[in-house]
Design an enzyme around this catalytic site. Structure first.
Site, PDB file in Angstrom:
ATOM      1  CB  SER A  33      -1.105   0.053   1.234  1.00 53.11           C
ATOM      2  OG  SER A  33      -0.089  -0.137   2.430  1.00 53.11           O
ATOM      3  CG  HIS A  77      -3.840  -0.848  -1.957  1.00 54.17           C
ATOM      4  ND1 HIS A  77      -4.115   0.490  -2.044  1.00 54.17           N
ATOM      5  CD2 HIS A  77      -3.841  -1.112  -0.737  1.00 54.17           C
ATOM      6  CE1 HIS A  77      -4.364   0.904  -0.862  1.00 54.17           C
ATOM      7  NE2 HIS A  77      -4.015   0.099   0.030  1.00 54.17           N
ATOM      8  CE  LYS A 125      -7.242   0.160   0.430  1.00 54.31           C
ATOM      9  NZ  LYS A 125      -7.848   1.104   1.537  1.00 54.31           N
TER      10      LYS A 125
HETATM   11  N1  PMP Z   1      -5.220  -3.979   3.708  1.00 52.85           N
HETATM   12  C1  PMP Z   1      -4.585  -3.085   3.260  1.00 52.85           C
HETATM   13  C2  PMP Z   1      -3.403  -3.391   2.344  1.00 52.85           C
HETATM   14  C3  PMP Z   1      -5.151  -1.596   3.175  1.00 52.85           C
HETATM   15  O1  PMP Z   1      -4.499  -0.579   2.674  1.00 52.85           O
HETATM   16  C4  PMP Z   1      -6.412  -1.209   3.857  1.00 52.85           C
HETATM   17  C5  PMP Z   1      -6.835   0.045   3.917  1.00 52.85           C
HETATM   18  N2  PMP Z   1      -5.782   0.990   3.891  1.00 52.85           N
HETATM   19  C6  PMP Z   1      -7.038  -2.407   4.421  1.00 52.85           C
HETATM   20  C7  PMP Z   1      -6.380  -3.807   4.394  1.00 52.85           C
HETATM   21  C8  PMP Z   1      -8.317  -2.149   5.393  1.00 52.85           C
HETATM   22  O2  PMP Z   1      -9.217  -2.024   4.685  1.00 52.85           O
HETATM   23  P1  PMP Z   1     -10.390  -1.058   5.014  1.00 52.85           P
HETATM   24  O3  PMP Z   1     -10.226   0.279   4.435  1.00 52.85           O
HETATM   25  O4  PMP Z   1     -11.331  -1.726   4.095  1.00 52.85           O
HETATM   26  O5  PMP Z   1     -10.741  -1.264   6.506  1.00 52.85           O
END
Ligand code: PMP
Length: 400
Positions: A181, A209, A240
Site C-alpha cells: 500500500s 489495492h 478502494k
Molecule cells: N489492507 C490493506 C493493504 C489496506 O491498505 C487497507 C486500507 N487502507 C486495508 C487492508 C483495510 O481496508 P478497509 O479500509 O476496508 O478497512
C-alpha cells in the site's frame, strides 16, 4: 499514568499544527472526483484510493439510494443473527464468481477481515508468517491470534525460505499484501507459492489495492500471476476500487463456513449497511462491463511514471498506480505536502514509523478518471515544489 495525562503528554500533533503544516483529517467539501474542494479551494486529488473513479458514479449512487429505500439505513445486528440481507448473499456469490473461489464472506471493513480471519484461523498450534511491509490490519490479526508470528524482510524470498525452514512441522499461514500500500510494488507471489508448497503452508493474499487494479479484469494478484488455484485465501476491500466500505474473504467452502461460525470480528459486529453493499455491487458490475476503465487507469499510471522520470524523480519499486516520491525527513514531507496543497495538489504524506526514519515520502495514487492534463499539471507542480525545498532527486527510495 492516568489517561488524560498520557494524552496531554502526546504533543507531536500539536507541534506540527503550530507550524501550520498539519496534513491529516483535511475535510473535503465536495463530491469526490479527480478535483475536490478543500477550505473553499479546488485541488487536484492525487491521493485517493478510488482507483477506478467509481465513488462518484451516478449508477453507484443510485444503487445505494435504492437499497436504502428498500432495506433501510442500517442492519442493527451482525451477519450471524438478524443482520443478513439478501443483498449480502448476492454480493458474496458475485464476488466468489469474480475471484474464482467457491465462497466468500462479507465483513464490515477490510480491516476487520484481516483481523477476524487471521486471528480465528491461526491457533496455538499454528504460525502466521508475514511480510514486514504488510498492512496494519494484518499485524493486528496476528496480535489477536494465539499462534506464533514470524516476519520476513519485504518481498525477500530467501528470507521467507529461511523463516519457513524453522517452522519444524508447525502449520503455517503466509499472509502478504498483493500490492503493497505504500511502495506500490507487487508481492512475489510465484516465489511465495513455491515456498508455501515446499513447506506445506497456506497462503492468504490481501488484495485491497489489487482488486480493480491488476490481474485480468482487475481480479487481483493471483490472477495477475495466473496462480488462482494455488492461493488458498484472498481478501479484498470495498473501500478502494469498489467505491464503498466493507470487505470480503474468498476461499473454499469449508474454510468460509468455519469463519462464519468462528470469526469474532464477523459475529460480534454489525453487518455492512444496505447502501454500502449495493454500492459495491454496482461498482463490481460497472468494473466488469467497462474494462476500458482499467485500461485507462494503466495509461494514466504509465503517464505518471514517465513524467516523473522526465524530471528525474525516482519512483522506487512502484509497479502500480501507487507511486512514492522520496522526500527525506518527516517535517520536510509535511512542508512539501502543505505547499503542494497551496499550489492546488492533494497528496498524502507517509512518515515514520510507516516508513524508516529519514525515508519519508509523498504517496501519489492515480485514478482511471484523471486526464493527462491533470497528471502533467501535478508533476509540473511537484517539480517546482521539490526544487523549492531542495529535495534530492534520483535517489532510490527502497533498495530491498
Ligand atoms: N489492507 C490493506 C493493504 C489496506 O491498505 C487497507 C486500507 N487502507 C486495508 C487492508 C483495510 O481496508 P478497509 O479500509 O476496508 O478497512
Amino acid at each position: 499514568m492516568r489517561i488524560q495525562e498520557k494524552a496531554q503528554n502526546f504533543t507531536a500533533a500539536d507541534e506540527v499544527r503550530a507550524l501550520g503544516i498539519y496534513p491529516y483529517f483535511r475535510p473535503i467539501e465536495s463530491d469526490q472526483d479527480t478535483e475536490v474542494i478543500i477550505e473553499g479551494k479546488r485541488v487536484l486529488m492525487m491521493g485517493s484510493n478510488n482507483y477506478l473513479g467509481l465513488t462518484n458514479h451516478p449508477e453507484v449512487k443510485k444503487a445505494a439510494i435504492e437499497a436504502i429505500n428498500r432495506y433501510g439505513t442500517g442492519c442493527a445486528g451482525s451477519r450471524f443473527l438478524n443482520g443478513t440481507l439478501r443483498i449480502h448473499l448476492q454480493l458474496e456469490d458475485e464476488l466468489a464468481e469474480f475471484i474464482g473461489k467457491e465462497a466468500t464472506l462479507l465483513f464490515s471493513t477490510g480491516f476487520q477481515v484481516n483481523q477476524g480471519v487471521i486471528s480465528s484461523l491461526v491457533g496455538r498450534d499454528g504460525a502466521v508468517i508475514i511480510d514486514r511491509a504488510d498492512h496494519a490490519s494484518i499485524i493486528d490479526g496476528c496480535r489477536l491470534s494465539f499462534g506464533k508470528t514470524l516476519k520476513y524482510e519485504h518481498n525477500d524470498m530467501e528470507a521467507l525460505d529461511k523463516t519457513l525452514s524453522n517452522l519444524n512441522g508447525t502449520n503455517g499461514l503466509i499472509v502478504s499484501d498483493g500490492v503493497f500500500s505504500m511502495e506500490g510494488d507487487i508481492a512475489d507471489l510465484p516465489g511465495i507459492v513455491e515456498l508455501a508448497e515446499k513447506y506445506e503452508c497456506d497462503i492468504m493474499v490481501d488484495d485491497a489495492h489489487a482488486i480493480g487494479v491488476i490481474g485480468q479484469g482487475g481480479r487481483g494478484t493471483a490472477a495477475h500471476f495466473d496462480l488462482e488455484d494455488r492461493v488458498q485465501l484472498i481478501m479484498g476491500t470495498f473501500s478502494k476500487s469498489l467505491a464503498s466500505i466493507g470487505g470480503f474473504i474468498a476461499g473454499d467452502r469449508s474454510t468460509i463456513d468455519f469463519l462464519k461460525h468462528q470469526s469474532r470480528a464477523l459475529i460480534f459486529s454489525a453487518s455492512p449497511p444496505p447502501a454500502s453493499v449495493a454500492s459495491a455491487r454496482a461498482a463490481l458490475r460497472i468494473m466488469k462491463e467497462e474494462p476500458e476503465r482499467l485500461e485507462r487507469l494503466w495509461d494514466n499510471t504509465r503517464r505518471l511514471w514517465a513524467q516523473l522520470k522526465a524530471i528525474n524523480v525516482d519512483i522506487g519499486k512502484s509497479q502500480t498506480p501507487i507511486v512514492p516520491v522520496m522526500i527525506g525527513d518527516d517535517l520536510k514531507t509535511f512542508r512539501v505536502c502543505q505547499r503542494l496543497q497551496e499550489e492546488g495538489i492533494f497528496v498524502n504524506p507517509v512518515v515514520s514509523p510507516a516508513v524508516p526514519l529519514g525515508e519519508s515520502l509523498i504517496r501519489l495514487s492515480i485514478m482511471s478518471t484523471h486526464t493527462f492534463e491533470q497528471i502533467d499539471r501535478a508533476v509540473e507542480t511537484i517539480d517546482k515544489v521539490l526544487d523549492e525545498f531542495e529535495v534530492e532527486r534520483g535517489k532510490k527510495v527502497f533498495d530491498g
